[in-house]
Write a protein that holds these residues in place. Structure first.
Motif, PDB file in Angstrom:
ATOM      1  N   ARG A  78      27.018  39.178  31.563  1.00  0.00           N
ATOM      2  CA  ARG A  78      27.188  40.134  30.456  1.00  0.00           C
ATOM      3  C   ARG A  78      25.769  40.420  29.973  1.00  0.00           C
ATOM      4  N   THR A 132      39.710  42.434  35.518  1.00  0.00           N
ATOM      5  CA  THR A 132      39.747  41.529  34.368  1.00  0.00           C
ATOM      6  C   THR A 132      41.109  40.858  34.304  1.00  0.00           C
ATOM      7  N   ILE A 133      41.117  39.578  33.936  1.00  0.00           N
ATOM      8  CA  ILE A 133      42.414  38.890  33.844  1.00  0.00           C
ATOM      9  C   ILE A 133      43.218  39.373  32.646  1.00  0.00           C
ATOM     10  N   ASP A 134      42.564  40.061  31.699  1.00  0.00           N
ATOM     11  CA  ASP A 134      43.229  40.366  30.421  1.00  0.00           C
ATOM     12  C   ASP A 134      44.274  41.481  30.491  1.00  0.00           C
ATOM     13  N   MET A 176      44.396  32.696  27.671  1.00  0.00           N
ATOM     14  CA  MET A 176      43.318  33.667  27.427  1.00  0.00           C
ATOM     15  C   MET A 176      43.855  35.052  27.094  1.00  0.00           C
ATOM     16  N   GLY A 177      42.963  35.931  26.765  1.00  0.00           N
ATOM     17  CA  GLY A 177      43.296  37.304  26.378  1.00  0.00           C
ATOM     18  C   GLY A 177      42.535  37.604  25.105  1.00  0.00           C
ATOM     19  N   ARG A 178      41.384  38.277  25.265  1.00  0.00           N
ATOM     20  CA  ARG A 178      40.480  38.426  24.115  1.00  0.00           C
ATOM     21  C   ARG A 178      41.151  39.113  22.939  1.00  0.00           C
ATOM     22  N   GLU A 229      44.827  33.533  22.776  1.00  0.00           N
ATOM     23  CA  GLU A 229      43.628  33.131  22.016  1.00  0.00           C
ATOM     24  C   GLU A 229      43.161  34.235  21.072  1.00  0.00           C
ATOM     25  N   HIS A 259      39.283  28.402  30.890  1.00  0.00           N
ATOM     26  CA  HIS A 259      38.760  29.104  32.067  1.00  0.00           C
ATOM     27  C   HIS A 259      39.472  28.767  33.366  1.00  0.00           C
ATOM     28  N   ARG A 262      40.814  31.759  34.937  1.00  0.00           N
ATOM     29  CA  ARG A 262      39.967  32.785  35.555  1.00  0.00           C
ATOM     30  C   ARG A 262      39.699  32.487  37.026  1.00  0.00           C
TER      31      ARG A 262
END
Ligand code: F6P
Length: 329
Positions: A78, A132-134, A176-178, A229, A259, A262
Motif C-alpha cells: 500500500r 480483494t477478499i472483501d 475480515m471485511g474493512r 471487523e 489474516h 487472506r
C-alpha cells in the motif's frame, strides 16, 4: 478475436491487500498478452515498485505452477508516495522507460483510485481486475479472493463450533471485511451461526442479547455470533464484554480469524473467475477500453468505470440476512 492496437507491452501489478486468486489473474494476463502477440511486464510491489522501477518481462513459463498458489508472486504494497503527484510522475516515467503502453491493475478500491489517476493525468490505458477478499466493489457480483476467504472462514467456524458445543460456550468469531459484512454474512449462513453482526445493518447489544436469550430458551446449549471487523480489528472483544455483562448463561470466548482468511490455495471459483477476467482485461485494453474495472454480473462481462466501482458500495443483499435469521432459530 482480432485487434488493431498500437499497444505492444502490457504491465501487470497487484496492489493493496493480497487475495487468493491474484496469481491466477496474473497468469491469465501474461498468457493472454502473449497469445495476442504482445509482451507482458510484471511490476513488483504494486505502486511502490512502479515508483522504483521494479519490473521485468514475464514469459509464459514464468507464470507456470502459480494458478493454485495463494498470495501474489508480484508481491503487494500500500503505497503512500503514489498518493502524491510527484510519486505518480515518477511511476509514469518508469513505465515510459520500460516501454509499457498499457496496464492491468489487480486490487481493490485504493488500487483503482490510483489507476484512475494514472489514466487521467498521463492518458495511459489501464483496466482493473477486482482482487480483494472483501467483495466490496460495485459492478461485479464477486471479487477475486472472496470465495476462498468465505470458505476458509466457514471451515474455521465449523471448528470453533466443535468446542462451543462440547463446552456449552458462546463464541464471538470475528471475520475480515474493512467496511463490509460480505464475508461475515456468507460464512455465517454456511456455518449455521446464531447471529451475524455486519456494518450494513448494525445490531445493538439489546438485539444480540435477545437472540441469545431466545436461543437458550429453546434449549440451545451453545451459540456462535459472527462479527464483521468493520475496520476495527478486535471490536468483538468489546461486544463480548458488553453482552456478557447482561447475559452470562454461557462461558463467553472470542476468536479472531484475521489474516488466515487472506491466505491459502484459491478455490476453483476464484481460479476460474480470475482466469476469465484476466483474459478479458487484455482483450479490453487491445479493444481500446480504459479507466474501467472488469466485472461479472449475472455471468455477463461488465465494464465498470473505476469511479463507479469505487463509489459508495451497494452490494448488500437484505435477502441473505433474512435467510440467516430464519435459519438460526
Ligand atoms: O481489504 C482486505 C483486508 O483484509 C480487509 O478485510 C482488512 O480490513 C484489511 O485488508 C487488513 O489490512 P492489512 O493486511 O493491511 O492489515
Amino acid at each position: 478475436m482480432k485487434f488493431d492496437s498500437s499497444i505492444q507491452r502490457i504491465g501487470v501489478f497487484t496492489s493493496g491487500g493480497d487475495a487468493p486468486g491474484m496469481n491466477a489473474a496474473v497468469r491469465a494476463v501474461v498468457r493472454a498478452s502473449i497469445f495476442y502477440g504482445k509482451q507482458a511486464v510484471g511490476i513488483y510491489r504494486g505502486y511502490e515498485g512502479m515508483i522504483e522501477g521494479d519490473m521485468k518481462l514475464l514469459d509464459s513459463r514464468s507464470v507456470s505452477n502459480i494458478i493454485q498458489r495463494g498470495g501474489t508472486i508480484l508481491k503487494s504494497a500500500r503505497s503512500t508516495e503514489f498518493r502524491t503527484p510527484e510519486g505518480r510522475k515518477k511511476a509514469y516515467e518508469n513505465l515510459k522507460a520500460h516501454q509499457i503502453d498499457a496496464l492491468v491493475a489487480i486490487g481493490g478500491d485504493g488500487t483503482f483510485r490510483g489507476a484512475h489517476l494514472l489514466h487521467e493525468e498521463f492518458g495511459i490505458p489501464v483496466v482493473g481486475l477486482p482482487g480483494t477478499i472483501d467483495n466490496d466493489l460495485n459492478g461485479t457480483d464477486f471479487t477475486i479472493g472472496y470465495d476462498t476467504a468465505v470458505n476458509t472462514a466457514a471451515f474455521a467456524i465449523d471448528k470453533v463450533r466443535d468446542t462451543a458445543s462440547s463446552h456449552n460456550r458462546l463464541f464471538f468469531i470475528e471475520v475480515m471485511g474493512r467496511h463490509s459484512g460480505q464475508i461475515a454474512l456468507r460464512s455465517s449462513i454456511a456455518a449455521g451461526a446464531e447471529a451475524t453482526m455486519i456494518p450494513e445493518q448494525p445490531m445493538g447489544i439489546d438485539e444480540i442479547v435477545k437472540i441469545l436469550e431466545t436461543g437458550a430458551s429453546r434449549s440451545k446449549s451453545s451459540s456462535l455470533v459472527v462479527v464483521a471487523e468493520g475496520g476495527k480489528t478486535g471490536r468483538s472483544f468489546d461486544i463480548a464484554k458488553e453482552v456478557n455483562e447482561r447475559f452470562s448463561h454461557y462461558d463467553t470466548k472470542v476468536t479472531i480469524l484475521g489474516h488466515l482468511q487472506r491466505g491459502g490455495s484459491p478455490t476453483v471459483a476464484d481460479r476460474v473467475l480470475a482466469s476469465r477476467m484476466g483474459v478479458v482485461a487484455v482483450e479490453a485494453l487491445l479493444g481500446g477500453k480504459t479507466d474501467v474495472m472488469i466485472g461479472i454480473v449475472n455471468n455477463q462481462i461488465n465494464f465498470e468505470p473505476f469511479a463507479e466501482a469505487t463509489g459508495k458500495v451497494d452490494n448488500f443483499d437484505p435477502e441473505m440476512l433474512r435467510i440467516a435469521n430464519i435459519l438460526s432459530f
